[in-house]
Design a protein around this motif. Structure first.
Motif, PDB file in Angstrom:
ATOM      1  N   LEU A 283       0.803  -1.222   0.000  1.00 56.75           N
ATOM      2  CA  LEU A 283       0.000   0.000   0.000  1.00 56.75           C
ATOM      3  C   LEU A 283       0.834   1.270   0.000  1.00 56.75           C
ATOM      4  CD1 LEU A 283      -2.812  -1.032   2.515  1.00 56.75           C
ATOM      5  CD2 LEU A 283      -2.857  -1.090   0.018  1.00 56.75           C
ATOM      6  N   HIS A 284       2.076   1.176   0.472  1.00 66.08           N
ATOM      7  CA  HIS A 284       2.916   2.373   0.576  1.00 66.08           C
ATOM      8  C   HIS A 284       4.266   2.127  -0.105  1.00 66.08           C
ATOM      9  CE1 HIS A 284      -0.150   3.493   3.399  1.00 66.08           C
ATOM     10  NE2 HIS A 284       0.193   2.550   4.246  1.00 66.08           N
ATOM     11  N   PRO A 285       4.267   1.883  -1.410  1.00 67.23           N
ATOM     12  CA  PRO A 285       5.521   1.547  -2.103  1.00 67.23           C
ATOM     13  C   PRO A 285       6.533   2.692  -2.110  1.00 67.23           C
ATOM     14  CG  PRO A 285       3.764   1.947  -3.685  1.00 67.23           C
ATOM     15  CD  PRO A 285       3.118   1.896  -2.336  1.00 67.23           C
TER      16      PRO A 285
ATOM     17  N   GLU B 197      10.814   4.300   7.260  1.00 69.87           N
ATOM     18  CA  GLU B 197       9.849   5.410   7.255  1.00 69.87           C
ATOM     19  C   GLU B 197       8.482   4.960   7.754  1.00 69.87           C
ATOM     20  OE1 GLU B 197      11.390   8.287   3.632  1.00 69.87           O
ATOM     21  OE2 GLU B 197      10.393   6.386   3.141  1.00 69.87           O
ATOM     22  N   ILE B 198       8.083   3.754   7.354  1.00 72.14           N
ATOM     23  CA  ILE B 198       6.800   3.230   7.834  1.00 72.14           C
ATOM     24  C   ILE B 198       6.820   3.061   9.348  1.00 72.14           C
ATOM     25  CG2 ILE B 198       5.323   1.178   7.837  1.00 72.14           C
ATOM     26  CD1 ILE B 198       6.022   0.848   4.860  1.00 72.14           C
ATOM     27  N   LEU B 199       7.919   2.478   9.865  1.00 72.54           N
ATOM     28  CA  LEU B 199       8.034   2.283  11.303  1.00 72.54           C
ATOM     29  C   LEU B 199       8.023   3.630  12.037  1.00 72.54           C
ATOM     30  CD1 LEU B 199       8.456   0.315  13.631  1.00 72.54           C
ATOM     31  CD2 LEU B 199      10.922   0.482  13.243  1.00 72.54           C
ATOM     32  N   THR B 200       8.726   4.611  11.501  1.00 69.30           N
ATOM     33  CA  THR B 200       8.773   5.924  12.139  1.00 69.30           C
ATOM     34  C   THR B 200       7.390   6.572  12.168  1.00 69.30           C
ATOM     35  OG1 THR B 200      11.058   6.291  11.456  1.00 69.30           O
ATOM     36  CG2 THR B 200       9.768   8.238  12.011  1.00 69.30           C
ATOM     37  N   MET B 201       6.655   6.466  11.080  1.00 71.92           N
ATOM     38  CA  MET B 201       5.325   7.075  11.020  1.00 71.92           C
ATOM     39  C   MET B 201       4.350   6.402  11.963  1.00 71.92           C
ATOM     40  SD  MET B 201       4.830   7.997   6.989  1.00 71.92           S
ATOM     41  CE  MET B 201       3.361   8.964   7.358  1.00 71.92           C
ATOM     42  N   MET B 202       4.521   5.092  12.168  1.00 75.69           N
ATOM     43  CA  MET B 202       3.629   4.390  13.090  1.00 75.69           C
ATOM     44  C   MET B 202       3.907   4.734  14.539  1.00 75.69           C
ATOM     45  SD  MET B 202       3.002   0.651  11.418  1.00 75.69           S
ATOM     46  CE  MET B 202       1.794   0.339  12.686  1.00 75.69           C
TER      47      MET B 202
END
Length: 301
Positions: free
Chosen positions: A287-289, A295-300
């Motif tokens: 979903l977030h290519p 970056e995904i971990l940081t945003m979560m």
């Protein structure tokens, strides 16, 4: 006689004569230590033959996942992200991720736990439109179970779909397998939707394109197995009985109390946590290519 249920299309196809399966096409390959199997059911006759709706079923098997191998988990997540991205319909609309199951029952908690690790962005994209190119608009829901909420999960999902109008739904649920070695080490992805609770024999309203009006992709990991399947495998290993005798024994087991009993591994709490992170990793990649794992971990956070 009752049949030992499996949610895995590849297991329903096992043992059938592949040369005489009209409308069923099976492909197998290996990549990065993960065994891939794709079962395509392309006709009503094929659907009746293997007992699964028409559609595509992709399984990823990696025994090392069960041993908490981080590299193996990442490999499966990456492959799941690739296959999920291929099946997702194109477009800029919302994607609704549904975590099915009961959070308080460990083998059934896979869906809610995976949603906990899914990056939800629908609200962020509205506040920061410059992020549109890097991520999809994702919303998520864990509807619980009727015994807790008093409402069918399908009713809740239909109401949310009506309000959000997503371009697709991704449903996550625990599954049942017929083979012990596939518990917690196999992922199935399908474009046919899902019937909540089917893995534990607790059938609820199906979540499909027909019932929701949008494409429904289903992702799951087997967390339970029927006790009768374990008993049959044990007798096969410990005795020299022929298959006809084992089949007769199976009929006795399935028609008795053992036929309704399901079991799960002793360390299921760790296994379901690891599986939830693995599935969420693949969903986030699909979903977030435009975002890296960091970056995904940081945003979560």
């Amino acid at each position: 006689m009752k049949q030992i249920r499996t949610d895995l299309a590849m297991e329903d196809a096992t043992g059938l004569d592949r040369a005489h399966m009209p409308g069923v096409h099976i492909s197998e390959w290996e990549t990065g230590g993960v065994t891939m199997t794709e079962v395509r059911v392309e006709s009503e006759e094929g659907a009746r033959l293997i007992g699964k709706p028409m559609g595509v079923y992709i399984t990823m098997e990696c025994p090392r996942v069960k041993k908490r191998d981080v590299d193996a988990r990442r490999a499966v997540s990456a492959l799941l992200g690739e296959e999920l991205g291929r099946l997702l319909p194109p477009g800029e609309g919302d994607v609704l991720v549904i975590g099915l199951g009961n959070r308080t029952v460990t083998p059934d908690a896979l869906g809610p736990l995976a949603v906990d690790h899914t990056l939800v962005t629908r609200h962020l994209r509205r506040e920061r439109p410059e992020l549109t190119g890097a991520m999809a608009s994702v919303c998520a829901l864990s509807p619980g179970v009727m015994g807790v909420t008093g409402i069918e999960s399908g009713e809740i999902v239909r109401a949310v779909v009506g309000a959000v109008s997503p371009r697709a739904v991704i449903a996550i649920d625990s599954l049942a397998a017929r083979a012990l070695d596939r518990l917690s080490s196999t992922v199935q992805l399908t474009d046919t939707g899902i019937q909540p609770g089917s893995g534990v024999g607790n059938h609820r309203a199906a979540l499909t394109r027909e019932t929701l009006g949008v494409p429904v992709l289903a992702v799951g990991v087997p967390m339970v197995i029927h006790a009768a399947a374990l008993a049959r495998d044990a007798f096969r290993l410990l005795s020299d009985e022929d298959e006809s005798r084992l089949d007769a024994l199976m009929r006795e087991l399935m028609d008795g109390d053992l036929g309704d009993m399901i079991v799960t591994p002793r360390e299921v709490d760790d296994l379901v946590d690891n599986a939830a992170v693995m599935l969420a990793g693949g969903i986030n990649r699909a979903l977030h290519p435009g975002l890296s794992d960091e970056e995904i971990l940081t945003m979560m956070q």
